[in-house]
Design a protein around this motif. Structure first.
Motif, PDB file in Angstrom:
ATOM      1  N   TRP A   1       0.839  -1.196   0.000  1.00 16.62           N
ATOM      2  CA  TRP A   1       0.000   0.000   0.000  1.00 16.62           C
ATOM      3  C   TRP A   1       0.883   1.258   0.000  1.00 16.62           C
ATOM      4  CZ3 TRP A   1      -4.559  -0.640   4.008  1.00 16.62           C
ATOM      5  CH2 TRP A   1      -5.293  -1.786   3.686  1.00 16.62           C
ATOM      6  N   ALA A   2       1.855   1.278   0.926  1.00 21.77           N
ATOM      7  CA  ALA A   2       2.725   2.449   1.050  1.00 21.77           C
ATOM      8  C   ALA A   2       3.643   2.585  -0.156  1.00 21.77           C
ATOM      9  CB  ALA A   2       3.535   2.348   2.340  1.00 21.77           C
ATOM     10  N   ALA A   3       4.199   1.457  -0.628  1.00 22.48           N
ATOM     11  CA  ALA A   3       5.133   1.516  -1.761  1.00 22.48           C
ATOM     12  C   ALA A   3       4.438   2.001  -3.026  1.00 22.48           C
ATOM     13  CB  ALA A   3       5.745   0.132  -1.981  1.00 22.48           C
ATOM     14  N   ALA A   4       3.243   1.469  -3.302  1.00 24.55           N
ATOM     15  CA  ALA A   4       2.515   1.892  -4.501  1.00 24.55           C
ATOM     16  C   ALA A   4       2.083   3.351  -4.393  1.00 24.55           C
ATOM     17  CB  ALA A   4       1.296   0.994  -4.715  1.00 24.55           C
ATOM     18  N   TYR A   5       1.740   3.774  -3.197  1.00 26.20           N
ATOM     19  CA  TYR A   5       1.348   5.170  -2.974  1.00 26.20           C
ATOM     20  C   TYR A   5       2.514   6.119  -3.286  1.00 26.20           C
ATOM     21  CZ  TYR A   5      -0.633   9.196  -0.460  1.00 26.20           C
ATOM     22  OH  TYR A   5      -1.124  10.440  -0.127  1.00 26.20           O
ATOM     23  N   ILE A   6       3.735   5.690  -2.978  1.00 28.02           N
ATOM     24  CA  ILE A   6       4.920   6.507  -3.225  1.00 28.02           C
ATOM     25  C   ILE A   6       5.327   6.472  -4.701  1.00 28.02           C
ATOM     26  CG2 ILE A   6       7.408   6.662  -2.763  1.00 28.02           C
ATOM     27  CD1 ILE A   6       5.595   7.786  -0.562  1.00 28.02           C
ATOM     28  N   LEU A   7       5.198   5.308  -5.344  1.00 26.13           N
ATOM     29  CA  LEU A   7       5.701   5.150  -6.713  1.00 26.13           C
ATOM     30  C   LEU A   7       4.702   5.572  -7.785  1.00 26.13           C
ATOM     31  CD1 LEU A   7       7.526   1.694  -6.358  1.00 26.13           C
ATOM     32  CD2 LEU A   7       8.553   3.972  -6.396  1.00 26.13           C
ATOM     33  N   ASP A   8       3.422   5.637  -7.456  1.00 27.66           N
ATOM     34  CA  ASP A   8       2.418   5.995  -8.456  1.00 27.66           C
ATOM     35  C   ASP A   8       2.433   7.507  -8.679  1.00 27.66           C
ATOM     36  OD1 ASP A   8       0.229   6.309 -10.095  1.00 27.66           O
ATOM     37  OD2 ASP A   8      -0.989   4.848  -9.023  1.00 27.66           O
ATOM     38  N   PRO A   9       2.747   7.969  -9.904  1.00 26.66           N
ATOM     39  CA  PRO A   9       2.763   9.426 -10.176  1.00 26.66           C
ATOM     40  C   PRO A   9       1.427  10.100  -9.943  1.00 26.66           C
ATOM     41  CG  PRO A   9       3.844   8.200 -11.942  1.00 26.66           C
ATOM     42  CD  PRO A   9       3.168   7.185 -11.074  1.00 26.66           C
TER      43      PRO A   9
ATOM     44  N   LEU B   1       3.257   9.476   5.086  1.00 25.66           N
ATOM     45  CA  LEU B   1       3.483   8.149   5.663  1.00 25.66           C
ATOM     46  C   LEU B   1       3.999   8.260   7.090  1.00 25.66           C
ATOM     47  CD1 LEU B   1       5.314   6.300   2.718  1.00 25.66           C
ATOM     48  CD2 LEU B   1       2.859   6.467   3.152  1.00 25.66           C
ATOM     49  N   THR B   2       3.745   7.218   7.863  1.00 23.19           N
ATOM     50  CA  THR B   2       4.358   7.104   9.177  1.00 23.19           C
ATOM     51  C   THR B   2       5.781   6.568   9.002  1.00 23.19           C
ATOM     52  OG1 THR B   2       3.586   4.834   9.508  1.00 23.19           O
ATOM     53  CG2 THR B   2       2.097   6.616  10.174  1.00 23.19           C
ATOM     54  N   LEU B   3       6.548   6.579  10.089  1.00 19.70           N
ATOM     55  CA  LEU B   3       7.917   6.063  10.021  1.00 19.70           C
ATOM     56  C   LEU B   3       7.926   4.577   9.683  1.00 19.70           C
ATOM     57  CD1 LEU B   3       9.564   7.882  13.094  1.00 19.70           C
ATOM     58  CD2 LEU B   3       9.884   8.374  10.649  1.00 19.70           C
ATOM     59  N   GLU B   4       6.983   3.842  10.246  1.00 23.53           N
ATOM     60  CA  GLU B   4       6.908   2.408   9.962  1.00 23.53           C
ATOM     61  C   GLU B   4       6.578   2.160   8.495  1.00 23.53           C
ATOM     62  OE1 GLU B   4       7.617  -0.234  11.773  1.00 23.53           O
ATOM     63  OE2 GLU B   4       8.333   1.125  13.349  1.00 23.53           O
ATOM     64  N   GLN B   5       5.701   2.977   7.935  1.00 21.51           N
ATOM     65  CA  GLN B   5       5.330   2.810   6.531  1.00 21.51           C
ATOM     66  C   GLN B   5       6.486   3.179   5.611  1.00 21.51           C
ATOM     67  OE1 GLN B   5       1.805   5.241   6.333  1.00 21.51           O
ATOM     68  NE2 GLN B   5       0.473   3.632   7.162  1.00 21.51           N
ATOM     69  N   GLU B   6       7.311   4.159   5.990  1.00 20.80           N
ATOM     70  CA  GLU B   6       8.500   4.479   5.194  1.00 20.80           C
ATOM     71  C   GLU B   6       9.469   3.300   5.159  1.00 20.80           C
ATOM     72  OE1 GLU B   6      10.655   8.099   5.500  1.00 20.80           O
ATOM     73  OE2 GLU B   6       8.910   9.267   6.147  1.00 20.80           O
TER      74      GLU B   6
ATOM     75  N   VAL C   1       8.305   0.655   2.771  1.00 19.73           N
ATOM     76  CA  VAL C   1       8.602   0.935   1.360  1.00 19.73           C
ATOM     77  C   VAL C   1       9.987   0.389   1.002  1.00 19.73           C
ATOM     78  CG1 VAL C   1       8.963   2.744  -0.348  1.00 19.73           C
ATOM     79  CG2 VAL C   1       7.115   2.977   1.316  1.00 19.73           C
ATOM     80  N   ASP C   2      10.971   0.679   1.839  1.00 21.63           N
ATOM     81  CA  ASP C   2      12.332   0.188   1.570  1.00 21.63           C
ATOM     82  C   ASP C   2      12.379  -1.339   1.570  1.00 21.63           C
ATOM     83  OD1 ASP C   2      13.052   2.805   1.499  1.00 21.63           O
ATOM     84  OD2 ASP C   2      13.946   2.851   3.498  1.00 21.63           O
ATOM     85  N   LYS C   3      11.744  -1.966   2.565  1.00 24.75           N
ATOM     86  CA  LYS C   3      11.777  -3.422   2.679  1.00 24.75           C
ATOM     87  C   LYS C   3      11.117  -4.094   1.474  1.00 24.75           C
ATOM     88  CE  LYS C   3      11.745  -3.499   7.752  1.00 24.75           C
ATOM     89  NZ  LYS C   3      10.953  -3.862   8.963  1.00 24.75           N
ATOM     90  N   LEU C   4       9.973  -3.562   1.052  1.00 20.98           N
ATOM     91  CA  LEU C   4       9.259  -4.199  -0.061  1.00 20.98           C
ATOM     92  C   LEU C   4      10.052  -4.088  -1.359  1.00 20.98           C
ATOM     93  CD1 LEU C   4       6.514  -5.557  -0.909  1.00 20.98           C
ATOM     94  CD2 LEU C   4       5.886  -3.306  -1.750  1.00 20.98           C
ATOM     95  N   ILE C   5      10.603  -2.918  -1.632  1.00 23.75           N
ATOM     96  CA  ILE C   5      11.349  -2.724  -2.883  1.00 23.75           C
ATOM     97  C   ILE C   5      12.560  -3.644  -2.936  1.00 23.75           C
ATOM     98  CG2 ILE C   5      12.745  -1.064  -4.170  1.00 23.75           C
ATOM     99  CD1 ILE C   5      10.774   1.091  -3.322  1.00 23.75           C
ATOM    100  N   THR C   6      13.292  -3.760  -1.826  1.00 26.85           N
ATOM    101  CA  THR C   6      14.462  -4.655  -1.818  1.00 26.85           C
ATOM    102  C   THR C   6      14.057  -6.115  -1.918  1.00 26.85           C
ATOM    103  OG1 THR C   6      14.424  -4.587   0.618  1.00 26.85           O
ATOM    104  CG2 THR C   6      15.896  -3.044  -0.519  1.00 26.85           C
ATOM    105  N   ARG C   7      12.864  -6.459  -1.439  1.00 25.22           N
ATOM    106  CA  ARG C   7      12.403  -7.854  -1.563  1.00 25.22           C
ATOM    107  C   ARG C   7      12.031  -8.212  -2.998  1.00 25.22           C
ATOM    108  NH1 ARG C   7       7.518 -10.660  -1.284  1.00 25.22           N
ATOM    109  NH2 ARG C   7       6.238  -8.863  -0.704  1.00 25.22           N
TER     110      ARG C   7
END
Length: 780
Positions: free
Chosen positions: A586-594, A612-617, A620-626
């Motif tokens: 949810w957080a990753a797509a929210y950040i990457l969607d223009p 985003l909250t700190l946990e949601q930030e 984003v990093d964890k999901l992209i690296t996965r």
């Protein structure tokens, strides 16, 4: 002196009565005009296109004295008391010479000349003579003599005057004598024909005459002649319609005599249900399946949607149809297959079904599957598949998530528990106390026009879904006026003296806090249901999940403020459900969607990290690296930092976020939903690693809603699930119907459409009834 007074006051009374009658007539006229206007726009009966309401004025006073209906085809004028009957008699039965929607009978091609026929019957040893009745086949006028009565009547529907005899005369006395002349069946020299069955034989006599005419003139007027290609095309369309109805139209109905007569009338051959359910069904299935598989092969990756794991109860048992659909990056959804369930299934079984679907589509190239969205099994099946295959993003359906909130509130919010207990006490008392029940039905009929009971759940509400409880609360809230009147009734006062519960219920009904709590519960449920309905209709993507829940929180806060409800307990319920549904995507797509980029003070369009909250930030990093290989992980994070600071060119960002107004709903919608993904693939090419993640992520659907199978087919499956041949045909039928509906983006069910249609039709009847009832007491 008295005479003088009467003479002076009579004109005043007469004028007031005339004005009252004219006002009632004019109101009736306006009501009919309103109904006709709606019908012309497609929301009413067909006959209003030909019938026009008109006012008839009094020649002396100039005031309206009556409402009539004028046929626009032949200028005939009729009474406006029953428009439906007027349409049937004047238009459908061929009385109107200019209305040709119905074909004329075959025997009317060469009608025999119409002559007058009369009959009379007398009976002796009676104190008064029996009235003689004459039926005119041309005009339909019955005149009774002997008792001095006369009245209008319509022609018998079964007899066509142009093809039978000119007039029939009969007497209701025993031994009626009927004379028929002018018809080809009765010889000219025969003056009297005695029908032993009385007037009921008239219809049989007309049918017999038809048979004689057909035998004498076997060459009837031919129907429309179609070419072979036209017939094949028409049959194909008809077969497609039957398949796409998916069980709503049974194959056996094709052999109905009226349907066969229709086919013959339009020049089509009779259809074989064996062919439609056999070879033709197989051919159509292969055609649709080939087209679907070709579209899937053209796509670089896909998402599997799985809906229907929650079983539904029917008379034959608990049945459910699991729909497995394939979502492609270009926004297309294609049906894959159906899985029939009988009762609940373990999570492991669902996991196997989902993985078999993935491998069946992609073969060995399983990385083409970007993820799965399902309405159940998030905690086990979806999580296990995601842990085993790191490139997958498996989501829970947001439509189910929002609907589950209602169940959460009913179990955890004190307001819902209090309202439910009070409503059950009131509902059970009203329904189970005979004197109070009769009084309630009387006042409910007076207030709403129907004498019904409150719909109280039969079982303990704690073991039920909130649906039946919500229905009961809604009934009580809508019956507030009737319940207030019940308290004033003498019957209730007598019951209160004997039953202490009556006093508690009376105090509850008088308490404004009780009604405020009812309204609060209904308002919150309505709020959530409307948002869930929008989710089902709009089918949002994964990037929209966080904004959806933020919107929910804002609306619920407004609700708390309006009804003076403490926010703390409500927020706890929402946050608990949010965590159950939340996924880092949810957080990753929210950040990457223009689509969700925010313009800052410098004019740049940057990702909304500040939302985003700190946990949601961190998510984003964890999901992209996965989602990338270990070698590409650090590159992806560097590109993410660049995306965070530079964002997207303002022109492209504005182009992606451009909106148009939907002509149907009136809402503002994104003009080109595919532009978010296309920008990453064509313009943001410097983000090679992050771009791969973005295009696989932002197209994912957040709901599994799709094809809705008809209840009739589900019941049929429950009864014939043991037959392999039957289940194979059901699979093919569902595949064809679902493919067509998904292609049209039609996510509603036929049952819902029928309910809407009937509600609309009843609405027209209510307007007509209101107009007629309010004027029925006025004598004109």
């Amino acid at each position: 002196m008295a005479a003088t007074t009467n003479t002076a006051t009579t004109p005043v009374d007469s004028v007031s009565a005339d004005e009252l009658a004219a006002k009632a007539v004019h109101k009736r006229y306006e009501g009919l005009v309103m109904v006709r206007t709606k019908a012309i726009k497609g929301k009413g009966a067909w006959y209003w296109a030909h019938l026009e309401p008109m006012l008839v004025h009094n020649t002396d006073t100039g005031l309206p004295k009556a409402v009539k209906l004028r046929c626009s085809l032949c200028d005939a004028v009729f009474s406006a008391s029953n428009p439906s009957r007027t349409a049937s008699e004047h238009l459908k039965r061929g009385t109107c010479p200019n209305f040709n929607s119905l074909a004329k009978p075959i025997s009317s091609v060469s009608p025999s000349p119409t002559t007058a026929a009369t009959a009379s019957a007398t009976q002796s040893n009676r104190k008064r003579s029996s009235p003689s009745v004459t039926v005119s086949a041309t005009g339909g006028v019955l005149v009774g003599s002997g008792s001095g009565c006369s009245y209008q009547a319509t022609p018998l529907a079964i007899v066509d005057p142009s093809r039978c005899f000119g007039e029939l005369a009969y007497s209701p006395a025993p031994g009626a004598v009927v004379t028929a002349s002018g018809g080809s069946f009765v010889p000219q020299h025969q003056q009297h024909l005695v029908l032993s069955g009385g007037k009921e034989d008239i219809g049989a006599l007309a049918m017999l005459e038809d048979s004689v005419k057909k035998l004498k003139s076997p060459k009837t007027s031919p129907g429309p002649t179609l070419s072979k290609s036209q017939i094949e095309c028409a049959v194909d369309y008809l077969a497609d319609w039957i398949y796409e109805c998916c069980g709503s139209v049974s194959f056996s109905s094709l052999e109905h005599p009226k349907f066969r007569a229709f086919l013959n009338q339009v020049g089509l051959p009779p259809l074989s249900r064996r062919e439609l359910a056999g070879s033709r069904l197989d051919s159509k299935y292969e055609e649709v399946k080939t087209e679907s598989e070709a579209r899937i092969r053209d796509a670089m990756f896909f998402q599997v949607a799985s809906d229907g794991w929650k079983v539904k109860s029917f008379a034959s048992g608990e049945e459910s149809l699991v729909n497995l659909t394939v979502n492609l990056p270009n926004g297309t959804s294609l049906y894959r297959r159906a899985v029939f369930l009988s009762g609940s299934v373990p999570s492991k079984y669902a996991e196997e079904v989902l993985w078999e679907t993935v491998t069946g589509i992609s073969g060995n190239a399983v990385q083409q599957c970007a993820g799965i969205v399902a309405d159940k099994f998030k905690a086990k099946a979806l999580r296990n598949l995601e842990n085993q295959h790191h490139w997958m993003v498996n989501l829970s359906c947001q439509f189910q998530g929002f609907n589950s909130l209602i169940k959460d509130f009913s179990k955890e919010l004190p307001l819902f528990k209090t309202v439910t207990e009070n409503a059950l006490k009131l509902g059970n008392f009203i329904n189970n106390t005979s004197q109070v029940r009769s009084s309630f039905q009387k006042y409910h009929l007076q207030e709403s026009g129907s004498a019904c009971l409150l719909r109280v759940p039969l079982r303990d509400h704690g073991s039920l879904n909130f649906g039946p409880v919500h229905t009961m609360i809604e009934d009580i809230f809508n019956s507030a006026r009737a319940l207030q009147l019940v308290l004033l009734d003498e019957t209730y006062k007598m019951v209160s003296m004997e039953d202490p519960v009556a006093g508690e219920v009376a105090e509850m009904i008088r308490d404004m806090g009780f009604w405020n709590d009812l309204e609060a519960v209904l308002s919150l449920v309505k709020l959530i249901k409307e948002m869930a309905q929008d989710i089902e209709t709009e089918r949002p993507l994964v990037g929209q999940c966080l904004p959806l829940w933020d919107d929910l929180r804002t609306k619920v806060k407004d609700w708390c403020s309006k009804f003076h409800i403490a926010e703390g307990p409500v927020e706890k319920v929402i946050e608990r459900r949010f965590k159950k549904n939340y996924h880092p995507a949810w957080a990753a797509a929210y950040i990457l969607d223009p689509l969700y980029l925010i313009k800052d003070l410098s004019g740049k369009y940057l990702p909304p990290f500040k939302c985003l909250t700190l946990e949601q930030e961190k998510d984003v990093d964890k999901l992209i690296t996965r989602l990338v290989s270990r070698e590409e992980a650090h590159i992806a994070l560097m590109e993410l930092m660049k995306w965070r600071t530079e964002g997207l060119d303002p022109v492209y960002a504005q182009a992606v976020q451009m909106k148009d107004r939907d002509p149907i709903t009136g809402k503002m919608k994104i003009a080109n939903p595919q532009s978010s993904r296309l920008v990453w693939e064509t313009y943001l090419t410097e983000f090679k690693t992050l771009g791969k993640v973005a295009v696989r992520l932002i197209f994912l659907h957040a709901t599994s809603c799709g094809f809705k199978c008809s209840w009739s087919l589900l019941r049929w499956v429950g009864a014939h699930g043991h037959s392999r041949v039957a289940m194979d045909r059901a699979q093919k039928l569902i595949f064809i119907a679902a493919h067509s509906k998904l292609e049209r983006r039609d996510f509603s069910s036929d049952e819902e459409k029928d309910a809407e249609l009937f509600a609309m039709a009843n609405g027209e009847d209510d307007v007509l009834n209101e107009v007629l009832v309010e004027t029925s007491s006025v004598s004109i």
